[in-house]
Design a protein around this motif. Structure first.
Motif, PDB file in Angstrom:
ATOM      1  N   UNK A 196       0.819  -1.225   0.000  1.00 60.64           N
ATOM      2  CA  UNK A 196       0.000   0.000   0.000  1.00 60.64           C
ATOM      3  C   UNK A 196       0.837   1.252   0.000  1.00 60.64           C
ATOM      4  N   UNK A 197       2.130   1.112   0.343  1.00 57.74           N
ATOM      5  CA  UNK A 197       3.034   2.251   0.289  1.00 57.74           C
ATOM      6  C   UNK A 197       2.784   3.245   1.403  1.00 57.74           C
ATOM      7  N   UNK A 198       3.288   4.452   1.177  1.00 57.24           N
ATOM      8  CA  UNK A 198       3.207   5.473   2.228  1.00 57.24           C
ATOM      9  C   UNK A 198       1.815   6.067   2.372  1.00 57.24           C
ATOM     10  N   UNK A 199       0.915   5.740   1.428  1.00 60.57           N
ATOM     11  CA  UNK A 199      -0.429   6.328   1.501  1.00 60.57           C
ATOM     12  C   UNK A 199      -1.212   5.829   2.716  1.00 60.57           C
ATOM     13  N   UNK A 200      -0.852   4.692   3.239  1.00 62.24           N
ATOM     14  CA  UNK A 200      -1.533   4.155   4.430  1.00 62.24           C
ATOM     15  C   UNK A 200      -0.500   3.582   5.386  1.00 62.24           C
ATOM     16  N   UNK A 201      -0.751   3.741   6.648  1.00 62.52           N
ATOM     17  CA  UNK A 201       0.149   3.246   7.688  1.00 62.52           C
ATOM     18  C   UNK A 201      -0.528   2.078   8.414  1.00 62.52           C
ATOM     19  N   UNK A 202      -0.157   0.855   8.011  1.00 61.72           N
ATOM     20  CA  UNK A 202      -0.760  -0.328   8.620  1.00 61.72           C
ATOM     21  C   UNK A 202       0.081  -0.895   9.749  1.00 61.72           C
ATOM     22  N   UNK A 203       1.276  -0.324   9.958  1.00 65.58           N
ATOM     23  CA  UNK A 203       2.169  -0.844  10.989  1.00 65.58           C
ATOM     24  C   UNK A 203       1.554  -0.940  12.374  1.00 65.58           C
ATOM     25  N   UNK A 204       0.783   0.074  12.835  1.00 63.40           N
ATOM     26  CA  UNK A 204       0.197  -0.027  14.180  1.00 63.40           C
ATOM     27  C   UNK A 204      -0.727  -1.229  14.366  1.00 63.40           C
ATOM     28  N   UNK A 205      -1.232  -1.783  13.247  1.00 64.59           N
ATOM     29  CA  UNK A 205      -2.098  -2.956  13.378  1.00 64.59           C
ATOM     30  C   UNK A 205      -1.342  -4.179  13.879  1.00 64.59           C
ATOM     31  N   UNK A 206      -0.004  -4.116  13.850  1.00 67.18           N
ATOM     32  CA  UNK A 206       0.795  -5.255  14.307  1.00 67.18           C
ATOM     33  C   UNK A 206       0.588  -5.562  15.791  1.00 67.18           C
ATOM     34  N   UNK A 207      -0.010  -4.637  16.546  1.00 70.61           N
ATOM     35  CA  UNK A 207      -0.246  -4.874  17.959  1.00 70.61           C
ATOM     36  C   UNK A 207      -1.197  -6.045  18.177  1.00 70.61           C
ATOM     37  N   UNK A 208      -1.969  -6.389  17.123  1.00 69.60           N
ATOM     38  CA  UNK A 208      -2.897  -7.505  17.249  1.00 69.60           C
ATOM     39  C   UNK A 208      -2.151  -8.812  17.494  1.00 69.60           C
ATOM     40  N   UNK A 209      -0.890  -8.923  17.023  1.00 68.51           N
ATOM     41  CA  UNK A 209      -0.140 -10.176  17.194  1.00 68.51           C
ATOM     42  C   UNK A 209       0.142 -10.479  18.669  1.00 68.51           C
ATOM     43  N   UNK A 210       0.774  -9.582  19.437  1.00 67.21           N
ATOM     44  CA  UNK A 210       0.954  -9.886  20.868  1.00 67.21           C
ATOM     45  C   UNK A 210      -0.363  -9.950  21.627  1.00 67.21           C
ATOM     46  N   UNK A 211      -1.387  -9.214  21.181  1.00 72.60           N
ATOM     47  CA  UNK A 211      -2.680  -9.268  21.870  1.00 72.60           C
ATOM     48  C   UNK A 211      -3.303 -10.656  21.717  1.00 72.60           C
ATOM     49  N   UNK A 212      -3.237 -11.217  20.515  1.00 70.45           N
ATOM     50  CA  UNK A 212      -3.764 -12.556  20.292  1.00 70.45           C
ATOM     51  C   UNK A 212      -2.938 -13.578  21.060  1.00 70.45           C
TER      52      UNK A 212
END
Length: 373
Positions: free
Chosen positions: A38-54
């Motif tokens: 998706x490139x710089x137009x969207x920042x999906x990195x913060x969604x990575x918090x779902x991994x330690x939460x799960x």
């Protein structure tokens, strides 16, 4: 002696928590790929918090922390892969992800500590239950005995239901009862009552004098505890006392407010209702004329079922109480007392379709051919 041939080790079973790690790992990979494409137009990195939460939902703090570290690394790698590099915004996201992951690790560590404490408490409760409620002998004189205890809650193994049996002078004496209440006070009351029963069983007390002895023990115990325990004035215990002589085909009973036993005789079920039941123990100072002995026929081949009110008061989802007399009639009479208590146990849980509202105790006693030990 020659060397033993090498034998292959059995494969270790995969722990469910380890097998489930593919879920957060897969989420990290998917989010990283989506973030790069998706490139710089969207920042999906913060969604990575779902991994330690799960991970925290099924694994311990170490694996949760490891997944948090992988999530942080994945966010940094995604930024460099898409060409944005280390920016101030990325630093804030990384710090936020690390902080939230740390909180998840701490919460999981606290949860694990509480689970260990609960497991320790359960083991103590189970040990207390085994000490207080000793298993009845499978044989006592001409009697064959089977017991069952159904806890209302898995976490609360010590309830108010009690039973015990002793042998003295070619007689088997049995007690079954239900102390009002729950928790630690009930443990103390149960211990006192069973201690009084076992301590006086070999004094050759008659059934009425045994009931008086137990009633005095409970009444004065609660009278002296009234200042410290506001519920002591309302405490009582229902009890059924039974004597089974070895060489006489009868059973002698005293009911202290307890449900009547059920007798299976030649394929017919009947309730042995006490014509003059006494008051539950502990309500008043007992008197000699308060408890009357009732005698019933109990010959070879007969089966007697004793139970606490947790059985007959077990309700189905629509509020119908368990019809013990009717359901016991469905038993084919084979397999002895062990099969009877198993039949009632399974049928009771099927009727309730969930946890019972109260603890339930069952004792099935079958009289065999008369014999003397």
């Amino acid at each position: 002696m020659g060397a033993k041939p090498d034998t292959p080790e059995a494969p270790r079973a995969v722990r469910p928590s380890h097998a489930l790690l593919v879920i957060p790992l897969g989420l990290i990979i998917l989010i990283m790929i989506a973030d790069v494409f998706t490139g710089r137009s969207s920042q999906l990195g913060p969604l990575l918090i779902v991994a330690p939460a799960v991970t925290a939902s099924f694994a311990g703090p170490r694996l949760t922390g490891l997944m948090g570290a992988l999530a942080v690394a994945g966010q940094v790698l995604s930024a460099f892969a898409e060409g944005s590099g280390l920016t101030a915004g990325l630093e804030i996201q990384v710090i936020g992800l690390a902080v939230v992951s740390g909180f998840l690790v701490a919460l999981r560590a606290v949860r694990d500590l509480r689970e260990r404490q609960l497991a320790h408490t359960r083991s103590i409760a189970a040990a207390a239950q085994e000490v207080l409620i000793r298993p009845l002998p499978r044989r006592a004189g001409p009697l064959r005995i089977a017991t069952d205890y159904i806890a209302a809650e898995l976490d609360a193994r010590v309830g108010g239901d009690l039973f015990a049996a002793v042998r003295a002078d070619r007689v088997t004496r049995v007690i079954i009862g239900d102390v009002r209440g729950k928790g630690l006070p009930v443990i103390k009351d149960t211990s006192l009552l069973l201690g009084a029963f076992h301590g006086s069983a070999y004094r050759n007390l008659s059934l009425p004098h045994m009931a008086i002895h137990l009633g005095n023990a409970m009444y004065w115990n609660w009278a002296n505890a009234a200042d410290d325990d506001p519920e002591a004035d309302e405490s009582f215990v229902t009890v059924l006392l039974l004597d089974f002589p070895d060489n006489v085909g009868r059973v002698e009973t005293i009911s202290c407010g307890h449900p009547p036993p059920l007798l299976l005789h030649e394929g017919k079920i009947s309730a042995l209702d006490a014509p003059s039941p006494g008051l539950p123990l502990g309500i008043t100072v007992p008197s000699v004329d308060q408890y009357v002995v009732d005698t019933f026929s109990f010959v070879a081949g007969d089966v007697l079922l004793l139970y606490t009110d947790g059985v007959v008061e077990a309700a189905s989802p629509n509020g119908t109480f368990y019809p013990l007399l009717k359901r016991m009639a469905a038993w084919d009479g084979t397999g002895g007392p062990e099969r009877l208590v198993r039949h009632v146990h399974e049928d009771l849980l099927s009727h309730a379709r969930g946890p019972l509202g109260d603890d339930a105790a069952l004792i099935a006693i079958q009289r065999l051919a008369d014999r003397t030990e």
